[in-house]
Enzyme design. Sequence first.
Site, PDB file in Angstrom:
ATOM      1  CB  SER A 145      28.570  70.608 133.165  1.00  0.00           C
ATOM      2  OG  SER A 145      27.396  69.829 133.248  1.00  0.00           O
ATOM      3  CE1 TYR A 158      26.206  74.681 130.127  1.00  0.00           C
ATOM      4  CE2 TYR A 158      25.814  72.353 130.602  1.00  0.00           C
ATOM      5  CZ  TYR A 158      26.177  73.621 131.029  1.00  0.00           C
ATOM      6  OH  TYR A 158      26.513  73.823 132.352  1.00  0.00           O
TER       7      TYR A 158
HETATM    8  P1  NAD Z   1      23.719  81.596 135.850  1.00  0.00           P
HETATM    9  O1  NAD Z   1      22.993  81.810 134.566  1.00  0.00           O
HETATM   10  O2  NAD Z   1      23.111  82.054 137.111  1.00  0.00           O
HETATM   11  O3  NAD Z   1      25.183  82.229 135.784  1.00  0.00           O
HETATM   12  C1  NAD Z   1      25.921  82.375 134.620  1.00  0.00           C
HETATM   13  C2  NAD Z   1      26.591  83.731 134.681  1.00  0.00           C
HETATM   14  O4  NAD Z   1      27.383  83.886 133.497  1.00  0.00           O
HETATM   15  C3  NAD Z   1      25.570  84.872 134.713  1.00  0.00           C
HETATM   16  O5  NAD Z   1      25.959  85.804 135.710  1.00  0.00           O
HETATM   17  C4  NAD Z   1      25.684  85.478 133.323  1.00  0.00           C
HETATM   18  O6  NAD Z   1      25.401  86.862 133.296  1.00  0.00           O
HETATM   19  C5  NAD Z   1      27.156  85.192 133.026  1.00  0.00           C
HETATM   20  N1  NAD Z   1      27.452  85.299 131.602  1.00  0.00           N
HETATM   21  C6  NAD Z   1      26.807  84.711 130.567  1.00  0.00           C
HETATM   22  N2  NAD Z   1      27.360  85.084 129.407  1.00  0.00           N
HETATM   23  C7  NAD Z   1      28.400  85.918 129.717  1.00  0.00           C
HETATM   24  C8  NAD Z   1      29.341  86.643 128.948  1.00  0.00           C
HETATM   25  N3  NAD Z   1      29.338  86.600 127.603  1.00  0.00           N
HETATM   26  N4  NAD Z   1      30.276  87.373 129.599  1.00  0.00           N
HETATM   27  C9  NAD Z   1      30.288  87.436 130.954  1.00  0.00           C
HETATM   28  N5  NAD Z   1      29.399  86.797 131.738  1.00  0.00           N
HETATM   29  C10 NAD Z   1      28.468  86.060 131.109  1.00  0.00           C
HETATM   30  O7  NAD Z   1      24.052  80.025 135.907  1.00  0.00           O
HETATM   31  P2  NAD Z   1      24.832  79.166 137.014  1.00  0.00           P
HETATM   32  O8  NAD Z   1      24.007  77.981 137.243  1.00  0.00           O
HETATM   33  O9  NAD Z   1      25.238  80.007 138.161  1.00  0.00           O
HETATM   34  O10 NAD Z   1      26.112  78.690 136.159  1.00  0.00           O
HETATM   35  C11 NAD Z   1      27.449  79.079 136.463  1.00  0.00           C
HETATM   36  C12 NAD Z   1      28.401  78.112 135.787  1.00  0.00           C
HETATM   37  O11 NAD Z   1      28.216  76.805 136.330  1.00  0.00           O
HETATM   38  C13 NAD Z   1      28.165  77.977 134.275  1.00  0.00           C
HETATM   39  O12 NAD Z   1      29.384  77.820 133.614  1.00  0.00           O
HETATM   40  C14 NAD Z   1      27.349  76.699 134.184  1.00  0.00           C
HETATM   41  O13 NAD Z   1      27.471  76.089 132.926  1.00  0.00           O
HETATM   42  C15 NAD Z   1      27.970  75.881 135.300  1.00  0.00           C
HETATM   43  N6  NAD Z   1      27.132  74.796 135.811  1.00  0.00           N
HETATM   44  C16 NAD Z   1      25.957  75.055 136.474  1.00  0.00           C
HETATM   45  C17 NAD Z   1      25.207  74.000 136.982  1.00  0.00           C
HETATM   46  C18 NAD Z   1      23.911  74.225 137.744  1.00  0.00           C
HETATM   47  O14 NAD Z   1      23.211  73.241 138.019  1.00  0.00           O
HETATM   48  N7  NAD Z   1      23.575  75.446 138.122  1.00  0.00           N
HETATM   49  C19 NAD Z   1      25.629  72.687 136.772  1.00  0.00           C
HETATM   50  C20 NAD Z   1      26.834  72.450 136.081  1.00  0.00           C
HETATM   51  C21 NAD Z   1      27.569  73.528 135.609  1.00  0.00           C
END
Ligand code: NAD
Length: 254
Positions: A145, A158
């Site tokens: 991130s 985080y």
């Molecule tokens: P999201 O909550 O939709 O997806 C996260 C996924 O991880 C979910 O499917 C959840 O079930 C899964 N998960 C959580 N704990 C878990 C575990 N113990 N075992 C297996 N799966 C698990 O969020 P997102 O926005 O799609 O995020 C995806 C990735 O991108 C994450 O690592 C997040 O930190 C990163 N990210 C997202 C953004 C954003 O703006 N959406 C920005 C920067 C980084």
Amino acid sequence: MKLFDLTGQRVLVTGASSGLGLHFAKTLAAAGARVAIAARRVERLHDVVGELNAQGYEASAFALDVTSRQSVIECMDAIEEELGGLDVVVNNAGVSDTKRVLDYNDRDWHAIVDTNLRGAWMVAQEAARRMVKSGREGSLINITSILASRVGGGVGPYSAAKAGLSQLTRSLALELARYGIRVNSIAPGYIATEINEAFLGSEAGERLRARIPSRRFCCASDLDGALLLLASGAGRGMTGAEIIVDGGHACSGL
Ligand code: NAD
């Protein structure tokens, strides 16, 4: 070599039941990969597998809780049995929370760091062990991130976990390069997904958008180029790199 082609490559995407993980799985499948999608609630993945199969893509669902070493091993065993192994792993599973530093408790800290950092570590380690054992080269992609390098209020644990993962990416790259395993990360900025739709459309979201040099939030498909570059032979010269995809947010002026 056809740049960005993943035909025949076996790819695992963790946390693929929603959000970016789901989008990554579809993008990789469309590039020719056989995708293994994994999440804690495997039943939530069956619809996605059905959808991908209906479009002619190869996909299978696996149960995985990245915070459990046993679950990671069982998931890798099941993938090995069904696909014969893995060539690419996308460490996408992650959780976040928003609280002030004074309000976080130890349980919050452990949940966030266990999933985003220790989970990604265990998945990368188990995948790399198997790649090395079988003599296969591979690519590991960690989703970090822009909070790994910049700070924002309310997301201390985080940010610390993502900063750890960013540095871990380079350590893994250093040690695994000799086996032909590349390790890189993608650092997204604020990506508009269904989950943050309400916030990004709010007044606070508007203030945030105004601080992004490009004045726009990225969307999931903005990550496709970086993902396919790192997953495919097009990125064969890259390891230990972090690709920022954020519309310029991380380089906003002070
Ligand atoms: P999201 O909550 O939709 O997806 C996260 C996924 O991880 C979910 O499917 C959840 O079930 C899964 N998960 C959580 N704990 C878990 C575990 N113990 N075992 C297996 N799966 C698990 O969020 P997102 O926005 O799609 O995020 C995806 C990735 O991108 C994450 O690592 C997040 O930190 C990163 N990210 C997202 C953004 C954003 O703006 N959406 C920005 C920067 C980084």
